[in-house]
Design a protein around this motif. Structure first.
Motif, mmCIF file in Angstrom:
data_model
loop_
_atom_site.group_PDB
_atom_site.id
_atom_site.type_symbol
_atom_site.label_atom_id
_atom_site.label_comp_id
_atom_site.label_asym_id
_atom_site.label_seq_id
_atom_site.Cartn_x
_atom_site.Cartn_y
_atom_site.Cartn_z
ATOM 1 N N PRO A 1 -1.249 -15.569 -0.008
ATOM 2 C CA PRO A 1 -2.696 -14.901 -1.590
ATOM 3 C C PRO A 1 -3.547 -15.157 -0.577
ATOM 4 C CG PRO A 1 -1.302 -16.914 -1.635
ATOM 5 C CD PRO A 1 -0.721 -16.485 -0.778
ATOM 6 N N ILE B 1 -0.992 -14.132 -9.933
ATOM 7 C CA ILE B 1 -1.079 -13.204 -8.384
ATOM 8 C C ILE B 1 -0.530 -13.975 -7.143
ATOM 9 C CG2 ILE B 1 -1.642 -11.690 -6.138
ATOM 10 C CD1 ILE B 1 -4.141 -11.513 -8.367
ATOM 11 N N ALA B 2 -0.910 -15.055 -6.914
ATOM 12 C CA ALA B 2 0.219 -15.684 -6.056
ATOM 13 C C ALA B 2 1.337 -16.023 -6.192
ATOM 14 C CB ALA B 2 -1.070 -17.445 -5.495
ATOM 15 N N LYS C 1 0.844 -8.303 1.306
ATOM 16 C CA LYS C 1 1.235 -8.999 1.231
ATOM 17 C C LYS C 1 1.667 -9.956 2.355
ATOM 18 C CE LYS C 1 -2.707 -8.556 -1.689
ATOM 19 N NZ LYS C 1 -4.003 -9.120 -1.394
ATOM 20 N N ILE D 1 3.716 -11.929 -5.920
ATOM 21 C CA ILE D 1 3.501 -11.681 -4.335
ATOM 22 C C ILE D 1 4.208 -12.434 -4.160
ATOM 23 C CG2 ILE D 1 1.512 -10.684 -4.471
ATOM 24 C CD1 ILE D 1 0.543 -13.106 -2.685
ATOM 25 N N GLU E 1 -5.342 -7.974 -8.250
ATOM 26 C CA GLU E 1 -7.344 -9.492 -7.938
ATOM 27 C C GLU E 1 -8.622 -8.664 -7.865
ATOM 28 O OE1 GLU E 1 -7.408 -12.086 -3.668
ATOM 29 O OE2 GLU E 1 -6.094 -9.985 -3.850
ATOM 30 N N TRP F 1 -1.277 -4.872 -6.540
ATOM 31 C CA TRP F 1 -1.556 -6.859 -6.605
ATOM 32 C C TRP F 1 -3.434 -6.845 -6.103
ATOM 33 C CZ3 TRP F 1 1.589 -9.385 -8.876
ATOM 34 C CH2 TRP F 1 3.018 -9.538 -9.012
ATOM 35 N N THR G 1 -8.673 -11.295 1.441
ATOM 36 C CA THR G 1 -7.242 -11.108 1.006
ATOM 37 C C THR G 1 -6.930 -9.608 1.796
ATOM 38 O OG1 THR G 1 -6.281 -10.594 -1.313
ATOM 39 C CG2 THR G 1 -7.837 -9.324 -0.624
#
Length: 478
Positions: free
Chosen positions: A278, A257-258, A334, A261, A365, A361, A330
């Motif tokens: 993130p 995910i990091a 982002k 994004i 998560e 996203w 979070t």
């Protein structure tokens, strides 16, 4: 001399020179009186002298009369320059500001082109057309900045020539005396076109900072009209390059995910040049706190909730007995959306479309972290979870089941002063205490979530809508 001789302003006719820059006076005519002897000391405040140094470089022919009139008045009113509403002081300040901006523009928009001299040495020559007499005032700046190179700055009023050791002046030149484009300009234009970001284009701001009258002397300026005209199409191409659609399979790890994004360019915020921030916290967290978007300090640090809002949240978490290290934090969006004001980057709220685009996203998560409870801080965070903007005023503190079985608790903390601030902080603090009690309840149920026994807040979110349970009108503190 005139002020010392007590010659009033209305008896003086000022005639500015028409020669080269620096010949600022060509003569003084005193009408109707003979010149009396100078018999009084003349005083001038530092504020006046500081502005006068700039204003005397202005092209306004009335500047000398204005300066003398203020100097005359200062003899009877030494604190005159503190009166910002005075018409003469106001006018002096405006003229000084215009000269200051012209000094800056010359430093910013002079472009040098390389030429070969008769001895084979390389010299850099620039052409500039100043609005005011600022060439000599900028000489030290260019000498200090390009001390090791030979250069010349040509203007209609005055020319400066530096040979690496001494500065020489010459009369004004014509535009034809400046060299044509050199080979490096084609490379510079390709680079400028490549870094031109249409997602950050603000034509009014750009024209304000780089007035159109400078464009004809800047090699990159020839590209600006075409870049502006094609900005919308280029932005769409950038979005398409990043992918208009998300992959069919969701990321399986938080690291994926990091990385995703960081490379995401599916909305204008992702194309604004900031880095993605993130989430932070364990991969399995019973409590997930969702904010709206990272701020200026968060974008610089690459971590969520480290700025003023994060410090406030940390304080309330500590008071409620919740360890931040055991939960995950979070944001719905982002990247940092902002508006630049000078050197500052001011927060801008993301649009509903931008939140919806980034929701993919957040869903990924949540599927990885599998929180028992999701605390949504604000309407933007609520929209990222529900797909619609909740009414925080009505739904605040009311916990409802999401489709995955987790509990969603909408909340917010307004930044107020006085009694309103204490009221909001107490309410938010009570909500966190309630969350802690919910996390401390008996063992989780078979589905992996703790039982929710407070009927006063029981309900569910189905199809993005809040469906209250029995006695749902009770407050969280009941």
């Amino acid at each position: 001399m005139l002020a010392a001789a007590r010659v009033p302003p209305e008896d003086i006719v000022w005639t500015p020179a028409s020669g080269a820059e620096g010949d600022l006076f060509s003569g003084i005519a005193v009408a109707g009186v003979s010149m009396p002897p100078a018999n009084r000391p003349v005083r001038a405040s530092r504020a006046f002298l500081r502005l006068a140094e700039r204003v005397i470089l202005h092209r306004d022919d009335r500047r000398f009369a204005l300066l003398y009139r203020l100097l005359w008045r200062l003899q009877d009113d030494p604190r005159l320059m503190e009166q910002a509403a005075d018409s003469d002081v106001h006018r002096l300040t405006i003229l000084a500001g215009q000269v200051g901006r012209e000094i800056h523009k010359m430093r910013a928009f002079v472009r040098f082109r390389a030429v070969r001299e008769d001895d084979g040495a390389e010299r850099y020559v620039a052409w500039f057309e100043p609005d005011h007499h600022v060439v000599r005032a900028n000489a030290d700046f260019f000498v200090n900045r390009f001390a090791s190179q030979r250069w010349s700055i040509l203007t209609p009023d005055l020319c400066l020539h530096w040979d690496g050791a001494a500065l020489a002046e010459a009369p004004g030149a014509n535009r034809d005396d400046a060299p044509p484009d050199d080979a490096a300009e084609a490379l510079w234009q390709r680079y400028y076109a490549a870094i031109f970001n249409p997602a950050r284009l603000k034509v009014a701001t750009m024209v304000k900072e780089m007035p159109r009258r400078y464009w004809k002397n800047l090699p990159e300026a020839r590209l600006i009209p075409g870049l502006i005209a094609g900005a919308q199409a280029r932005e769409a191409a950038m979005v398409a390059l990043g992918g208009n659609t998300f992959p069919q399979t969701s990321p399986e790890t938080l690291d994926e995910i990091a990385a995703g994004i960081a490379a995401c360019r599916r909305c204008p915020i992702g194309c604004n040049g900031t880095r993605a921030v993130p989430g932070e916290g364990p991969a399995r967290a019973r409590l997930l706190i969702v904010g709206e978007q990272p701020g200026d300090q968060e974008e610089q640090a690459g971590r969520p909730f480290v700025g003023p809002a994060g410090q406030l949240l940390n304080m309330h978490l500590a008071r409620a007995g919740i360890d931040r290290a055991l939960l995950r934090i979070t944001n719905a969006v982002k990247h940092f959306k902002f508006e630049r004001r000078g050197r500052r980057r001011l927060h801008q709220n993301p649009t509903a479309g931008e939140i919806d685009r980034c929701r993919w996203w957040l869903d990924a998560e949540r599927s990885i972290t599998k929180p028992d409870i999701v605390l949504a801080l604000g309407a933007g965070a609520g929209r990222a979870i529900l797909g619609r903007t909740p009414s925080i005023g009505r739904e605040r503190g009311l916990a409802g089941r999401l489709d995955d079985g987790s509990l969603l608790v909408p909340s917010f903390l307004l930044r107020l002063d006085g009694e309103g601030r204490r009221r909001e902080e107490n309410c938010f603090q009570q909500e966190l205490v309630t969350l802690r009690h919910m996390l401390d309840e008996s063992a989780p149920s078979a589905c992996g979530h703790p039982p929710f026994r407070r009927s006063g807040r029981a309900g569910s979110y189905q199809g993005g809508k809040w469906l209250p349970g029995p006695d749902s009108n009770r407050r969280p503190s009941d």
